[in-house]
Design a protein around this motif. Structure first.
Motif, short mmCIF file in Angstrom:
data_model
loop_
_atom_site.label_atom_id
_atom_site.label_comp_id
_atom_site.label_asym_id
_atom_site.label_seq_id
_atom_site.Cartn_x
_atom_site.Cartn_y
_atom_site.Cartn_z
N SER A 55 0.82 -1.21 0.00
CA SER A 55 0.00 0.00 0.00
C SER A 55 0.85 1.26 0.00
CB SER A 55 -0.94 0.01 1.20
OG SER A 55 -0.24 0.29 2.39
N ARG A 67 -4.89 1.43 -3.03
CA ARG A 67 -4.31 1.49 -1.69
C ARG A 67 -5.34 1.14 -0.64
NH1 ARG A 67 -2.43 7.19 -1.24
NH2 ARG A 67 -1.92 6.61 0.89
N LEU A 71 -5.21 -1.97 2.06
CA LEU A 71 -5.30 -1.74 3.49
C LEU A 71 -6.53 -2.42 4.11
CD1 LEU A 71 -4.15 1.97 3.64
CD2 LEU A 71 -2.94 -0.02 4.55
#
Length: 113
Positions: A55, A67, A71
């Motif tokens: 990420s 990203r 996550l």
């Protein structure tokens, strides 16, 4: 989730060929995702660590949705981490959730403008 045994064997061989505690590079994500599907408690920490690194990669720096997906996957995998056996687990979990919060805040700011 059922994982094909040949893929699991390939992932284990790739991991055994590495000289590092945590595999890095382009193979790391598929190796740890594969092995996590088979043994989540064993590979959760390494998968979370690898997803966190991914990420932060320059490859997804301009892709907030990518990203965010990395996550969120890391956040889901943290539920499998054994915090009693790993003294660094709380720091890794904090980094994941801090990254998620910062990214969501950044997206909210951009949406308001």
């Amino acid at each position: 989730m059922r994982v094909h045994e040949d893929l699991v064997t390939r992932a284990r061989v790739r991991l055994l060929l590495s000289d590092h505690w945590i595999l890095t590079g382009e193979d790391a994500l598929w190796v740890y995702r594969t092995l996590f599907a088979v043994s989540p408690r064993v590979y959760a920490h390494k998968l979370v660590h690898t997803l966190l690194d991914a990420s932060r990669s320059p490859l997804v720096a301009d892709l907030p949705a990518a990203r965010l997906a990395l996550l969120e996957e890391a956040a889901a995998a943290t539920a499998w981490m054994d915090n009693d056996r790993d003294p660094y687990a709380p720091m890794v979990v904090d980094a994941v959730f801090h990254g998620l919060a910062a990214l969501r805040e950044q997206q909210n700011i951009c949406a308001r403008q």
